[in-house]
Every structure is written in structure tokens, then in C-alpha cells.
Design a protein around this motif. Structure first.
Motif, PDB file in Angstrom:
ATOM      1  N   LEU A 175      14.538   1.621   5.576  1.00  0.00           N
ATOM      2  CA  LEU A 175      14.744   0.186   5.615  1.00  0.00           C
ATOM      3  C   LEU A 175      13.584  -0.538   6.280  1.00  0.00           C
ATOM      4  N   ARG A 176      13.061   0.018   7.383  1.00  0.00           N
ATOM      5  CA  ARG A 176      12.016  -0.675   8.144  1.00  0.00           C
ATOM      6  C   ARG A 176      10.661  -0.672   7.435  1.00  0.00           C
ATOM      7  N   THR A 177      10.488   0.190   6.422  1.00  0.00           N
ATOM      8  CA  THR A 177       9.191   0.272   5.735  1.00  0.00           C
ATOM      9  C   THR A 177       9.261  -0.149   4.264  1.00  0.00           C
ATOM     10  N   ARG A 178      10.434  -0.515   3.803  1.00  0.00           N
ATOM     11  CA  ARG A 178      10.624  -0.816   2.380  1.00  0.00           C
ATOM     12  C   ARG A 178       9.781  -2.009   1.917  1.00  0.00           C
ATOM     13  N   HIS A 179       9.438  -2.903   2.848  1.00  0.00           N
ATOM     14  CA  HIS A 179       8.709  -4.112   2.463  1.00  0.00           C
ATOM     15  C   HIS A 179       7.195  -3.955   2.576  1.00  0.00           C
ATOM     16  N   ARG A 180       6.730  -2.734   2.824  1.00  0.00           N
ATOM     17  CA  ARG A 180       5.287  -2.511   2.838  1.00  0.00           C
ATOM     18  C   ARG A 180       4.706  -2.750   1.444  1.00  0.00           C
ATOM     19  N   PRO A 181       3.402  -3.039   1.350  1.00  0.00           N
ATOM     20  CA  PRO A 181       2.818  -3.481   0.078  1.00  0.00           C
ATOM     21  C   PRO A 181       3.045  -2.571  -1.118  1.00  0.00           C
ATOM     22  N   ILE A 182       2.988  -1.232  -0.918  1.00  0.00           N
ATOM     23  CA  ILE A 182       3.128  -0.337  -2.079  1.00  0.00           C
ATOM     24  C   ILE A 182       4.585  -0.188  -2.512  1.00  0.00           C
ATOM     25  N   PRO A 183       5.513   0.179  -1.635  1.00  0.00           N
ATOM     26  CA  PRO A 183       6.911   0.304  -2.092  1.00  0.00           C
ATOM     27  C   PRO A 183       7.511  -1.010  -2.577  1.00  0.00           C
TER      28      PRO A 183
ATOM     29  N   ASN B  19      -1.007 -16.135  -4.694  1.00  0.00           N
ATOM     30  CA  ASN B  19      -2.374 -16.617  -4.500  1.00  0.00           C
ATOM     31  C   ASN B  19      -3.233 -15.550  -3.836  1.00  0.00           C
ATOM     32  N   LEU B  20      -4.521 -15.849  -3.705  1.00  0.00           N
ATOM     33  CA  LEU B  20      -5.487 -14.901  -3.144  1.00  0.00           C
ATOM     34  C   LEU B  20      -5.153 -14.558  -1.693  1.00  0.00           C
ATOM     35  N   TRP B  21      -4.680 -15.543  -0.938  1.00  0.00           N
ATOM     36  CA  TRP B  21      -4.355 -15.295   0.469  1.00  0.00           C
ATOM     37  C   TRP B  21      -3.275 -14.230   0.605  1.00  0.00           C
ATOM     38  N   GLN B  22      -2.277 -14.260  -0.256  1.00  0.00           N
ATOM     39  CA  GLN B  22      -1.224 -13.255  -0.217  1.00  0.00           C
ATOM     40  C   GLN B  22      -1.754 -11.873  -0.592  1.00  0.00           C
ATOM     41  N   VAL B  23      -2.711 -11.834  -1.511  1.00  0.00           N
ATOM     42  CA  VAL B  23      -3.346 -10.565  -1.879  1.00  0.00           C
ATOM     43  C   VAL B  23      -4.062  -9.976  -0.668  1.00  0.00           C
ATOM     44  N   LEU B  24      -4.839 -10.820   0.006  1.00  0.00           N
ATOM     45  CA  LEU B  24      -5.572 -10.359   1.190  1.00  0.00           C
ATOM     46  C   LEU B  24      -4.616  -9.900   2.281  1.00  0.00           C
ATOM     47  N   GLN B  25      -3.526 -10.615   2.463  1.00  0.00           N
ATOM     48  CA  GLN B  25      -2.534 -10.218   3.459  1.00  0.00           C
ATOM     49  C   GLN B  25      -1.940  -8.854   3.150  1.00  0.00           C
ATOM     50  N   SER B  26      -1.677  -8.598   1.891  1.00  0.00           N
ATOM     51  CA  SER B  26      -1.093  -7.316   1.493  1.00  0.00           C
ATOM     52  C   SER B  26      -2.050  -6.165   1.765  1.00  0.00           C
ATOM     53  N   TYR B  27      -3.325  -6.367   1.444  1.00  0.00           N
ATOM     54  CA  TYR B  27      -4.305  -5.315   1.715  1.00  0.00           C
ATOM     55  C   TYR B  27      -4.477  -5.114   3.221  1.00  0.00           C
ATOM     56  N   TYR B  28      -4.394  -6.191   3.965  1.00  0.00           N
ATOM     57  CA  TYR B  28      -4.477  -6.100   5.424  1.00  0.00           C
ATOM     58  C   TYR B  28      -3.296  -5.301   5.976  1.00  0.00           C
ATOM     59  N   GLN B  29      -2.111  -5.551   5.455  1.00  0.00           N
ATOM     60  CA  GLN B  29      -0.913  -4.834   5.900  1.00  0.00           C
ATOM     61  C   GLN B  29      -0.987  -3.347   5.574  1.00  0.00           C
ATOM     62  N   LEU B  30      -1.699  -3.002   4.510  1.00  0.00           N
ATOM     63  CA  LEU B  30      -1.862  -1.592   4.148  1.00  0.00           C
ATOM     64  C   LEU B  30      -2.526  -0.791   5.258  1.00  0.00           C
ATOM     65  N   THR B  31      -3.359  -1.436   6.047  1.00  0.00           N
ATOM     66  CA  THR B  31      -4.130  -0.739   7.081  1.00  0.00           C
ATOM     67  C   THR B  31      -3.319  -0.526   8.359  1.00  0.00           C
ATOM     68  N   LYS B  32      -2.071  -1.010   8.407  1.00  0.00           N
ATOM     69  CA  LYS B  32      -1.210  -0.913   9.600  1.00  0.00           C
ATOM     70  C   LYS B  32      -1.985  -1.355  10.844  1.00  0.00           C
ATOM     71  N   PRO B  33      -2.381  -2.618  10.879  1.00  0.00           N
ATOM     72  CA  PRO B  33      -3.295  -3.107  11.928  1.00  0.00           C
ATOM     73  C   PRO B  33      -2.775  -2.992  13.348  1.00  0.00           C
ATOM     74  N   ARG B  34      -1.462  -2.923  13.545  1.00  0.00           N
ATOM     75  CA  ARG B  34      -0.938  -2.840  14.908  1.00  0.00           C
ATOM     76  C   ARG B  34      -1.254  -1.498  15.570  1.00  0.00           C
ATOM     77  N   ILE B  35      -1.522  -0.486  14.761  1.00  0.00           N
ATOM     78  CA  ILE B  35      -1.810   0.850  15.294  1.00  0.00           C
ATOM     79  C   ILE B  35      -3.243   0.955  15.801  1.00  0.00           C
ATOM     80  N   ILE B  36      -4.145   0.223  15.161  1.00  0.00           N
ATOM     81  CA  ILE B  36      -5.580   0.416  15.371  1.00  0.00           C
ATOM     82  C   ILE B  36      -6.084   0.042  16.768  1.00  0.00           C
ATOM     83  N   PRO B  37      -5.637  -1.073  17.388  1.00  0.00           N
ATOM     84  CA  PRO B  37      -6.200  -1.441  18.698  1.00  0.00           C
ATOM     85  C   PRO B  37      -6.129  -0.345  19.751  1.00  0.00           C
TER      86      PRO B  37
END
Length: 323
Positions: free
Chosen positions: A83-91, A12-30
Motif C-alpha cells: 500500500l505504501r509504495t503503490r503510488h510510486r511512478p512505475i507501479p 504536463n512536463l512538470w509532472q513528468v519531471l516530478q515522477s522521474y525525481y520520485q524514482l530516485t527516492k530522494p529522501r534516502i540520498i542525503p
């Protein structure tokens, strides 16, 4: 090739938005935004225009997000292997590299426009230089080729301090560059502590992080050296620059003492991952609280209270001298 042969996997659209959000690595930004805000408060003597603060932080967020998206595209091969990054949106195949590229470009353009219109051109150019440095220098030239990758690449993470100062003043002073230096020197102990914890992942994909190439003892020695540097440099905001006062000094000394203690403990036990984890987590807290100290110290009410306290101390000393 920027494309990927794996089809996006969304329900669904929510999962699409979540994937794009994860691409930005939001935990690093604050953490980047905290240094930006601290720089702005110091530059504005504790009286920051709320709209300028909001716009600069939003623009900085967009620029940092853009850089992280480009990083995800470039590192998609090693992300798949680790292993820790395999589930990121692109890979994981949730987002195609082509779509991620357009997303990253859009974020960068929006950041540049926002900062140019509401702050100034210097601020926008500095934000863009952060993206270029992070991708061109750190990710492309350094990360896969030298153990000094995080040292030189740390400049990218220090640029937000310059962005914040430029947004308020339209120029860069010695104080701005000293804030840059503090973040720059803080980055190696922060990141190498993490690298000690996940050195096997880096070794697996051939990334020459210091713990992989030179081992734990050399890494903890370098961590100790950089910690020894960052603590006294943080006090230079008080002397010789004189842009921070007693309250910041007390906070910086306390935080720095704990930082040095943890770095020393790790130096004595280079293979202890729990100590490395403790140092890594504390390094984040150190930067957050140090920046908070900068903000609080810069407030007009802090200046007033400090002046009042100083007057009372002087009066007490004068009274005692007459006895």
C-alpha cells in the motif's frame, strides 16, 4: 519484461519531471551524502577542496539515484502490492520500466564520468560498486530470500564512506574502513526498527524481513546486539586509530548512550510500534550528528582550541603540584 502495459499518466512536463525525481527516492540520498562528506573532511584534516567536495557529492548523488531507479524497476511487482509504495511512478503507470532503465543507466554513466574526471578512478569505481552491490547482491540475491538481507546488504549503504575517503586521498586507509564498519553496523538497527513498523506490508508480499520470519522479540534482540556493537566501534576512531579527538569522543558517547537507551527500551517492549518509530527516527539523527561531530572535530580551529585547552589544563596541574 521491462515494459509496462500502463500508459504514462502526466498532464504536463512538470509532472513528468516530478515522477522521474520520485524514482530516485530522494529522501534516502542525503544520509548517504552526509557520510561521504564526513569521510572527506576527516581524510583532508578539515581542509576539503570545495570543488572536490561539490563534485564528489554530486557524483555520489547521481550514483545513489541510479541505484534507486534500478531498484524501483526490479521491485515494481512488490511495490504494486504494498500500500505504501503503490503510488510510486512505475507501479502507478506514470513511467514505463523501459524509460526508467534508460534514466538509471544515464545517471550511472554521468556519475562515473564526473568522478573519474574530477576526482579519481578509484572513487568512480567505488561508486559503481555501490550500485552493483545494491542491485546484484541486496535487491536480487538477498532481499527476497534471507532474513539477513539488510545485514549483508548494508554494505551498499556504507560504501559512500569509502567514496569520500578515496576522493581526497586516492586510496583506502584503516580509518576509511572503520567509517565503513560504523555505517555497516548502524544499518540493521536503523532498518529493522522501520521493518517492525511495517512488517505487515513485508509479510503481504513475502519479503523475509526479520520481524516477519522470526518475530518482534528476536528482531529487538538483534537490534540491541548491533547497537551494542556500533557504539564502541564508533569510538575506535579515537583509539586505536587516533584520527578523531576529544570533541568527537564526547559527541559519540552522548549519542551512543541515547541510542543504547532507546534500543534497550524497545528490547523490553518488542511490540511497541511507537518505540520502534522513535528508534528509527533517532537512528537517522544519530548518524547525522555523529558525522557532524566528525566534521567539526576535524577542523583546524578545533585542533587549535583543543591544544590550547590541553596546555592550560597541563599548566594548572603543574601549578597545583608545586603547592
Amino acid at each position: 519484461m521491462l515494459g509496462t502495459t500502463v500508459s504514462p499518466q502526466h498532464d504536463n512536463l512538470w509532472q513528468v519531471l516530478q515522477s522521474y525525481y520520485q524514482l530516485t527516492k530522494p529522501r534516502i540520498i542525503p544520509l548517504l551524502l552526509i557520510t561521504t562528506a564526513a569521510s572527506m573532511w576527516m581524510a583532508a584534516d578539515g581542509q576539503v577542496d570545495p570543488l572536490l567536495l561539490l563534485v564528489t557529492l554530486v557524483g555520489g548523488t547521481l550514483a545513489a539515484a541510479s541505484a534507486q531507479v534500478f531498484n524501483c524497476i526490479y521491485d515494481r511487482d512488490i511495490d504494486y502490492e504494498m500500500l505504501r509504495t503503490r503510488h510510486r511512478p512505475i507501479p502507478s503507470g506514470k513511467i514505463q520500466s523501459r524509460d526508467a532503465l534508460l534514466f538509471g543507466i544515464g545517471l550511472g554513466c554521468l556519475s562515473f564520468t564526473l568522478l573519474t574526471v574530477f576526482a579519481n578512478l578509484l572513487t568512480a569505481l567505488l561508486a559503481m560498486s555501490g550500485i552493483v552491490f545494491y542491485m546484484g547482491i541486496y535487491t536480487h540475491l538477498l532481499k527476497r530470500h534471507t532474513v539477513q538481507n539488510i545485514v549483508i546488504g548494508g554494505a551498499a549503504g556504507a560504501i559512500p564512506a569509502l567514496v569520500g575517503w578515496a576522493a581526497v586521498t586516492g586510496e583506502l586507509s584503516w580509518a576509511a574502513w572503520l567509517l565503513f564498519a560504523i555505517v555497516f553496523l548502524w544499518t540493521p538497527p536503523h532498518f529493522w526498527a522501520l521493518a517492525l513498523m511495517i512488517r505487515e506490508d513485508y509479510a503481504k508480499v513475502g519479503i523475509p524481513m526479520l520481524p516477519v520470519v522470526e518475530g518482534e522479540e528476536s528482531t529487538t534482540r538483534q537490534i540491541w546486539i548491533y547497537t551494542l556493537l556500533v557504539v564502541p566501534v564508533s569510538l575506535m576512531l579515537i583509539y586505536p586509530l587516533g584520527v578523531s579527538g576529544f570533541l568527537y569522543g564526547a559527541i559519540a558517547i552522548l549519542l551512543g548512550s541515547i541510542f543504547l537507551k532507546k534500543a534497550w527500551q524497545l528490547l523490553q517492549n518488542p511490540t511497541d510500534n511507537q518505540l520502534a518509530r522513535s528508534l528509527f527516527k533517532y537512528s537517522i539523527l544519530y548518524m547525522m550528528l555523529l558525522c557532524t561531530g566528525i566534521v567539526v572535530d576535524s577542523l583546524p580551529i578545533t585542533h587549535q582550541l583543543t591544544a590550547l585547552l590541553t596546555d592550560k589544563v597541563e599548566m594548572s596541574i603543574a601549578a597545583m603540584s608545586r603547592l
